[in-house]
Design a protein around this motif. Structure first.
Motif, PDB file in Angstrom:
ATOM      1  N   VAL A 166      21.676  32.001  12.656  1.00  0.00           N
ATOM      2  CA  VAL A 166      22.400  31.877  14.069  1.00  0.00           C
ATOM      3  C   VAL A 166      21.310  33.537  14.535  1.00  0.00           C
ATOM      4  O   VAL A 166      20.650  33.673  15.638  1.00  0.00           O
ATOM      5  CB  VAL A 166      23.497  33.337  14.028  1.00  0.00           C
ATOM      6  CG1 VAL A 166      24.100  34.040  15.440  1.00  0.00           C
ATOM      7  CG2 VAL A 166      24.564  32.182  13.987  1.00  0.00           C
ATOM      8  N   ALA A 167      20.776  33.757  13.782  1.00  0.00           N
ATOM      9  CA  ALA A 167      19.263  34.704  14.002  1.00  0.00           C
ATOM     10  C   ALA A 167      18.049  33.928  14.064  1.00  0.00           C
ATOM     11  O   ALA A 167      17.135  34.179  14.536  1.00  0.00           O
ATOM     12  CB  ALA A 167      19.409  35.975  13.151  1.00  0.00           C
ATOM     13  N   ALA A 218      26.171  38.345  23.824  1.00  0.00           N
ATOM     14  CA  ALA A 218      25.873  37.241  24.722  1.00  0.00           C
ATOM     15  C   ALA A 218      25.428  35.930  24.476  1.00  0.00           C
ATOM     16  O   ALA A 218      24.979  34.426  25.378  1.00  0.00           O
ATOM     17  CB  ALA A 218      24.962  37.900  25.766  1.00  0.00           C
ATOM     18  N   VAL A 219      24.808  35.386  23.070  1.00  0.00           N
ATOM     19  CA  VAL A 219      23.470  34.511  23.096  1.00  0.00           C
ATOM     20  C   VAL A 219      23.237  33.800  21.666  1.00  0.00           C
ATOM     21  O   VAL A 219      22.899  32.428  21.744  1.00  0.00           O
ATOM     22  CB  VAL A 219      22.202  35.039  22.783  1.00  0.00           C
ATOM     23  CG1 VAL A 219      22.231  35.939  24.655  1.00  0.00           C
ATOM     24  CG2 VAL A 219      21.831  35.893  21.704  1.00  0.00           C
ATOM     25  N   CYS A 220      25.216  33.685  21.186  1.00  0.00           N
ATOM     26  CA  CYS A 220      24.913  33.552  19.476  1.00  0.00           C
ATOM     27  C   CYS A 220      25.353  32.327  20.030  1.00  0.00           C
ATOM     28  O   CYS A 220      25.668  31.104  21.328  1.00  0.00           O
ATOM     29  CB  CYS A 220      26.319  33.231  18.919  1.00  0.00           C
ATOM     30  SG  CYS A 220      26.498  35.196  18.292  1.00  0.00           S
ATOM     31  N   GLY A 221      24.090  31.066  19.369  1.00  0.00           N
ATOM     32  CA  GLY A 221      24.702  29.260  19.867  1.00  0.00           C
ATOM     33  C   GLY A 221      23.768  28.902  20.748  1.00  0.00           C
ATOM     34  O   GLY A 221      22.868  27.761  21.242  1.00  0.00           O
ATOM     35  N   ILE A 222      23.088  29.922  21.449  1.00  0.00           N
ATOM     36  CA  ILE A 222      21.976  29.316  22.778  1.00  0.00           C
ATOM     37  C   ILE A 222      20.470  29.922  22.498  1.00  0.00           C
ATOM     38  O   ILE A 222      19.703  28.844  23.024  1.00  0.00           O
ATOM     39  CB  ILE A 222      22.981  30.253  24.356  1.00  0.00           C
ATOM     40  CG1 ILE A 222      24.464  30.300  24.216  1.00  0.00           C
ATOM     41  CG2 ILE A 222      21.846  30.325  25.154  1.00  0.00           C
ATOM     42  CD1 ILE A 222      24.753  31.332  25.632  1.00  0.00           C
ATOM     43  N   SER A 223      20.395  31.448  22.369  1.00  0.00           N
ATOM     44  CA  SER A 223      18.828  31.688  22.171  1.00  0.00           C
ATOM     45  C   SER A 223      19.462  32.572  20.953  1.00  0.00           C
ATOM     46  O   SER A 223      19.919  33.062  20.117  1.00  0.00           O
ATOM     47  CB  SER A 223      17.885  31.954  23.181  1.00  0.00           C
ATOM     48  OG  SER A 223      18.905  34.019  23.303  1.00  0.00           O
ATOM     49  N   MET A 234      12.975  34.054  19.409  1.00  0.00           N
ATOM     50  CA  MET A 234      12.281  35.631  20.656  1.00  0.00           C
ATOM     51  C   MET A 234      11.105  35.590  19.880  1.00  0.00           C
ATOM     52  O   MET A 234      10.670  36.560  20.642  1.00  0.00           O
ATOM     53  CB  MET A 234      13.723  36.263  21.479  1.00  0.00           C
ATOM     54  CG  MET A 234      14.408  35.360  21.471  1.00  0.00           C
ATOM     55  SD  MET A 234      15.938  37.336  21.972  1.00  0.00           S
ATOM     56  CE  MET A 234      17.437  36.171  21.879  1.00  0.00           C
ATOM     57  N   GLY A 235      11.192  35.997  18.828  1.00  0.00           N
ATOM     58  CA  GLY A 235      10.070  37.296  18.142  1.00  0.00           C
ATOM     59  C   GLY A 235      10.242  38.045  17.407  1.00  0.00           C
ATOM     60  O   GLY A 235       8.976  38.613  16.997  1.00  0.00           O
ATOM     61  N   PHE A 236      11.401  37.827  16.963  1.00  0.00           N
ATOM     62  CA  PHE A 236      11.975  39.123  16.129  1.00  0.00           C
ATOM     63  C   PHE A 236      12.508  39.025  14.697  1.00  0.00           C
ATOM     64  O   PHE A 236      12.311  37.544  14.341  1.00  0.00           O
ATOM     65  CB  PHE A 236      13.853  39.442  16.764  1.00  0.00           C
ATOM     66  CG  PHE A 236      13.546  40.499  17.863  1.00  0.00           C
ATOM     67  CD1 PHE A 236      13.948  41.897  18.108  1.00  0.00           C
ATOM     68  CD2 PHE A 236      13.688  39.556  18.967  1.00  0.00           C
ATOM     69  CE1 PHE A 236      13.653  42.402  19.458  1.00  0.00           C
ATOM     70  CE2 PHE A 236      13.578  39.956  20.247  1.00  0.00           C
ATOM     71  CZ  PHE A 236      13.731  41.603  20.375  1.00  0.00           C
ATOM     72  N   ASP A 237      11.577  39.689  13.852  1.00  0.00           N
ATOM     73  CA  ASP A 237      11.147  39.763  13.023  1.00  0.00           C
ATOM     74  C   ASP A 237      12.575  39.606  11.811  1.00  0.00           C
ATOM     75  O   ASP A 237      12.622  39.690  10.933  1.00  0.00           O
ATOM     76  CB  ASP A 237      10.251  40.447  12.295  1.00  0.00           C
ATOM     77  CG  ASP A 237       8.513  39.768  13.122  1.00  0.00           C
ATOM     78  OD1 ASP A 237       8.724  38.926  12.721  1.00  0.00           O
ATOM     79  OD2 ASP A 237       8.367  40.891  13.249  1.00  0.00           O
ATOM     80  N   MET A 253      31.877  31.040  22.791  1.00  0.00           N
ATOM     81  CA  MET A 253      32.373  32.010  22.663  1.00  0.00           C
ATOM     82  C   MET A 253      31.268  33.044  23.961  1.00  0.00           C
ATOM     83  O   MET A 253      31.758  33.718  24.467  1.00  0.00           O
ATOM     84  CB  MET A 253      32.492  32.683  21.441  1.00  0.00           C
ATOM     85  CG  MET A 253      32.059  33.442  20.526  1.00  0.00           C
ATOM     86  SD  MET A 253      32.201  34.177  19.230  1.00  0.00           S
ATOM     87  CE  MET A 253      30.384  34.828  19.669  1.00  0.00           C
ATOM     88  N   SER A 254      30.000  32.665  23.271  1.00  0.00           N
ATOM     89  CA  SER A 254      28.715  33.782  24.055  1.00  0.00           C
ATOM     90  C   SER A 254      29.095  32.722  25.832  1.00  0.00           C
ATOM     91  O   SER A 254      28.662  33.405  26.442  1.00  0.00           O
ATOM     92  CB  SER A 254      27.640  33.637  23.385  1.00  0.00           C
ATOM     93  OG  SER A 254      27.793  34.310  22.497  1.00  0.00           O
ATOM     94  N   GLU A 255      29.338  32.039  25.722  1.00  0.00           N
ATOM     95  CA  GLU A 255      29.361  30.704  27.339  1.00  0.00           C
ATOM     96  C   GLU A 255      30.603  32.001  28.261  1.00  0.00           C
ATOM     97  O   GLU A 255      29.973  32.672  29.233  1.00  0.00           O
ATOM     98  CB  GLU A 255      29.192  29.633  27.264  1.00  0.00           C
ATOM     99  CG  GLU A 255      27.979  29.461  27.126  1.00  0.00           C
ATOM    100  CD  GLU A 255      27.617  27.626  26.964  1.00  0.00           C
ATOM    101  OE1 GLU A 255      27.175  26.941  26.571  1.00  0.00           O
ATOM    102  OE2 GLU A 255      29.349  27.501  26.823  1.00  0.00           O
ATOM    103  N   VAL A 256      31.557  31.703  27.761  1.00  0.00           N
ATOM    104  CA  VAL A 256      32.960  32.683  27.809  1.00  0.00           C
ATOM    105  C   VAL A 256      32.628  33.872  28.484  1.00  0.00           C
ATOM    106  O   VAL A 256      33.060  34.859  29.273  1.00  0.00           O
ATOM    107  CB  VAL A 256      34.226  32.396  27.483  1.00  0.00           C
ATOM    108  CG1 VAL A 256      35.072  32.848  27.903  1.00  0.00           C
ATOM    109  CG2 VAL A 256      33.892  30.172  27.159  1.00  0.00           C
ATOM    110  N   ALA A 257      31.550  34.703  27.554  1.00  0.00           N
ATOM    111  CA  ALA A 257      31.820  36.199  27.807  1.00  0.00           C
ATOM    112  C   ALA A 257      31.170  36.277  28.799  1.00  0.00           C
ATOM    113  O   ALA A 257      31.367  37.348  29.237  1.00  0.00           O
ATOM    114  CB  ALA A 257      31.538  36.836  26.719  1.00  0.00           C
ATOM    115  N   VAL A 258      29.902  35.923  28.817  1.00  0.00           N
ATOM    116  CA  VAL A 258      29.043  35.346  29.993  1.00  0.00           C
ATOM    117  C   VAL A 258      29.334  35.497  31.168  1.00  0.00           C
ATOM    118  O   VAL A 258      29.864  36.000  32.114  1.00  0.00           O
ATOM    119  CB  VAL A 258      27.755  34.924  29.745  1.00  0.00           C
ATOM    120  CG1 VAL A 258      26.363  35.038  30.681  1.00  0.00           C
ATOM    121  CG2 VAL A 258      27.291  35.376  28.306  1.00  0.00           C
TER     122      VAL A 258
END
Ligand SMILES: Cc1ncc(COP(=O)(O)O)c(C=O)c1O
Length: 499
Positions: free
Chosen positions: A118-119, A244-249, A254-257, A343-348
């Motif tokens: 996921v991450a 907001a972003v699970c399975g989307i981004s 994004m560059g996070f470590d 899940m995230s899409e519906v939350a958004v």
């Protein structure tokens, strides 16, 4: 409602201990307490009624809509409770040796694998007990990493956004770093010019929530990552808004470590009032050697704890982390399966639906599509009718809605931060909209109703500051001389009986 001590009658008992046919053993004098404890004394029905009545005064996600921005109060599927109560999980002792706890270890290992995916990162530790502890652990990892490459002294500053949650600056300070804040630009993104001016060879890293606490996805995140990595610094992702972003981004893409998850938000958990929570962290490969021990590793079909990690920052929590939280989150994720993205899409979608219906009635500081939450401002209501965000929040309680988060993020005056989550039906969202619109009408027509709200709650308008700063959570016997005397006499009696 009377306090439990006020209901107490000396000698009443809610429990009867079984009589065993065993010799009684004298407790050694030095281990015996001098006085019996000052416990309330009630019969079982009185006790049950007391706590049942108390429970009806509480508000929870099971009693109504709970759009508390940033806190992701979603429905907790009941199947999770069933799974966590399986004897093999519930009765497992943390000192159980590995061979007898293979199922639990496998569940933890599998959860780690899912969280890594996921991450979009390479390694994971489940240990931290909450998002805030994940933050502190992540910063300790940064410190360990920079010390290892000989830059520990040099890199002493962490950059956060001016919209950051309060735990971010607190964690930075606790980890011994200096704090530098970066402004938000006119579109609600991190101000890249301000950022460029502040990132240098002293920067250890960035700590950022994306989407931000404004509910906005940072449109410049790749450029931001380049700026930090270009300066040799690291990127920490506060995963509080991962819903907001699970399975989307993926934060890793994004560059996070380093990333923390708030298991209790994104992956459901009956939380609130301070717990229970889980704040696992996932990291890029080069940070893996520093992760807390023990690591949970797989060897063929067997799972074991690994302590032999010379560069580890050590343990950050007792035992192996909040196991019950892991079981519920694992059950939740597996129930969704590949549909986690939905899940995230519906939350958004739910958040954007509410935003579209409410944005004309309130001020909207950043007029963009939102992610899983959005921030309105009651600034106009305040200016025109003297009605504040707090008045709106209190009035919502009269309609059985939990108030949204208010006065946060700090850069939005009279902020109302609304997060509906994916588990609410359109009818509930519509009811909420109607009430919000009625509140706006009332602000103009009968503002006193809002000023004095809530009207039909067990407790009316309280002094917020006093309630927070001088909360009374302990019974003060000295303030109740009658009770003190009565219980005092009863205690003496008990002591005489050798209780
Ligand atoms: C944006 C953000 N970051 C961090 C945290 C801290 O997480 P936790 O409450 O799990 O410690 C929160 C909690 O609400 C949050 O909203």
């Amino acid at each position: 409602m009377e306090l439990i001590y006020e209901k107490s009658k000396p000698g009443r008992r809610a429990a009867t201990l079984p009589h065993y046919d065993l010799p009684s053993v004298e407790v050694p004098a030095d281990l015996r307490r001098a006085d019996p404890p000052r416990l309330p004394e009630l019969s079982e029905p009185e006790l049950v009624r007391h706590f049942t009545e108390l429970s009806t005064r509480n508000f929870g996600i099971d009693t109504g809509f709970y759009p508390l921005g940033s806190c992701t109060m979603k429905h907790n599927p009941r199947v999770n409770e069933r799974v966590v109560m399986l004897p093999g999980f519930k009765d497992l002792h943390p000192h159980q040796e590995e061979e007898g706890a293979q199922g639990a270890l496998e569940l933890m290992w599998r959860l780690q694998e899912i969280l890594k995916e996921v991450a979009g990162l390479d390694a994971c530790s489940l240990q931290p007990a909450a998002g805030s502890q994940g933050e502190l652990t992540g910063l300790m990892l940064m410190r360990a990493y920079f010390e290892d490459i000989g830059q520990g002294e040099q890199r002493d500053t962490i950059i956060t956004a001016d919209t950051a949650h309060g735990t971010n600056p607190a964690s930075v300070t606790m980890a011994g770093y200096k704090l530098e804040k970066v402004a938000t630009d006119a579109r609600g993104n991190l101000d890249v010019d301000d950022l460029r001016a502040k990132v240098n060879e002293r920067t250890a890293g960035l700590m950022l929530t994306n989407p931000s606490t404004l509910g906005l996805f940072d449109e410049n995140i790749e450029e931001i990552a380049q700026i930090f990595h270009g300066a040799g610094a690291l990127m920490y992702y506060d995963g509080a808004n991962l819903n907001a972003v699970c399975g989307i981004s993926r934060p890793g893409d994004m560059g996070f470590d380093i990333v923390h998850f708030n298991l209790h938000k994104t992956f459901s958990q009956p939380h609130g009032g301070g717990g229970p929570g889980g704040g696992p962290i996932a990291v890029r490969e080069r940070l893996e050697p520093f992760l807390p021990v023990p690591a949970i590793v797989r060897e063929g079909d067997a799972f074991r704890f690994e302590y032999d990690r010379p560069k580890t920052i050590g343990k950050v929590r007792g035992y192996y982390g909040p196991f019950g939280v892991f079981v519920r989150s694992y059950a939740y994720i597996r129930a969704y399966g590949p549909a986690l993205r939905e899940m995230s899409e519906v939350a958004v979608l739910n958040a954007n639906y509410l935003l579209a219906r409410l944005k004309d009635a309130f001020d909207l500081p950043f007029d963009r599509l939102c992610m899983h939450e959005f921030v309105l401002s009651a600034r106009g209501l305040k200016r025109e009718h003297g009605i504040s965000a707090l008045d709106v929040a209190k009035r919502l309680m009269d309609y059985d809605f939990h108030p949204p988060t208010v006065y946060f993020p700090l850069i939005v005056p009279e902020a109302l931060m609304i997060e509906p989550t994916e588990t609410e039906a359109k009818e509930t969202l519509d009811d909420f909209v109607e009430v919000m619109l009625e509140i706006v009408r009332d602000a103009g027509e009968r503002p006193e109703v809002l000023k004095e709200a809530p009207h039909n709650r067990p407790v009316g308008r309280v002094d917020e500051v006093k309630a927070a700063k001088r909360s009374v959570v302990r019974f003060h016997f000295e303030d109740h001389p009658d009770l003190s005397e009565e219980t005092g006499q009863a205690r003496q009696l008990e002591a005489q009986k050798g209780a």
